[in-house]
Motif scaffolding. Structure first.
Motif, PDB file in Angstrom:
ATOM      1  N   ASP A 113      65.421 -15.334  33.895  1.00  0.00           N
ATOM      2  CA  ASP A 113      64.200 -16.143  33.795  1.00  0.00           C
ATOM      3  C   ASP A 113      63.385 -16.020  35.080  1.00  0.00           C
ATOM      4  O   ASP A 113      62.167 -15.820  35.043  1.00  0.00           O
ATOM      5  N   LYS A 172      65.960 -15.156  23.140  1.00  0.00           N
ATOM      6  CA  LYS A 172      65.330 -15.868  24.262  1.00  0.00           C
ATOM      7  C   LYS A 172      64.015 -15.232  24.695  1.00  0.00           C
ATOM      8  O   LYS A 172      63.060 -15.921  25.016  1.00  0.00           O
ATOM      9  N   TYR A 173      63.982 -13.902  24.709  1.00  0.00           N
ATOM     10  CA  TYR A 173      62.798 -13.180  25.192  1.00  0.00           C
ATOM     11  C   TYR A 173      62.180 -12.390  24.045  1.00  0.00           C
ATOM     12  O   TYR A 173      62.034 -11.168  24.111  1.00  0.00           O
TER      13      TYR A 173
END
Length: 141
Positions: A45, A85-86
């Motif tokens: 992140d 998540k991405y």
């Protein structure tokens, strides 16, 4: 936009990144997993906030015959977490066979202290994974 390379391992995760023009690759760091992907994802992140990354390339550990192993399955689960998540970043894989062997050869050639090898071998492997990915894509053009 940059490309991020990842060498995913049981204990450590090596990370490498391209320059903004995707010409050169440099080792970024080794992330300690501490038996959890949470540490890795938290650090990713931070890295993704710092750099404009358009693609993440994860080394896929196949055996010498090019077949999947248990380690491949574990890595694919991590890749699934990345994709969830991405989801706005392209996530690809690259055959990582023998990258760790090459990393050790490089460190031996450079006379890297054996105590330091463990902390950088995964980062060097990530560099090799990312360089192979860039070369493969350049050959397609």
């Amino acid at each position: 936009m940059r490309i991020l390379g990842i060498d995913y391992g049981d204990a450590r995760v090596g990370v490498a990144i391209t320059d903004a023009l995707n010409i050169t690759v440099q080792g970024l760091e080794t992330i300690q997993r501490n038996q959890s992907d949470k540490n890795v994802l938290k650090r990713l992140d931070e890295i993704l906030k710092e750099y404009e990354v358009e693609t993440i390339v994860v080394g896929l550990p196949l055996n010498l015959k090019g077949e999947k192993t248990e380690r491949t399955n574990i890595t694919e689960k991590f890749i699934h977490k990345l994709k969830c998540k991405y989801n706005k970043i392209k996530i690809e894989t690259m055959d990582e066979r023998l990258t760790t062997v090459e990393a050790h050869k490089t460190m031996n050639f450079l006379n890297v202290d054996k105590n330091k090898k463990r902390s950088i071998v995964d980062t060097i492997s990530a560099v090799y994974i990312l360089e192979a990915y860039i070369q493969k894509n350049n050959n397609k053009k």
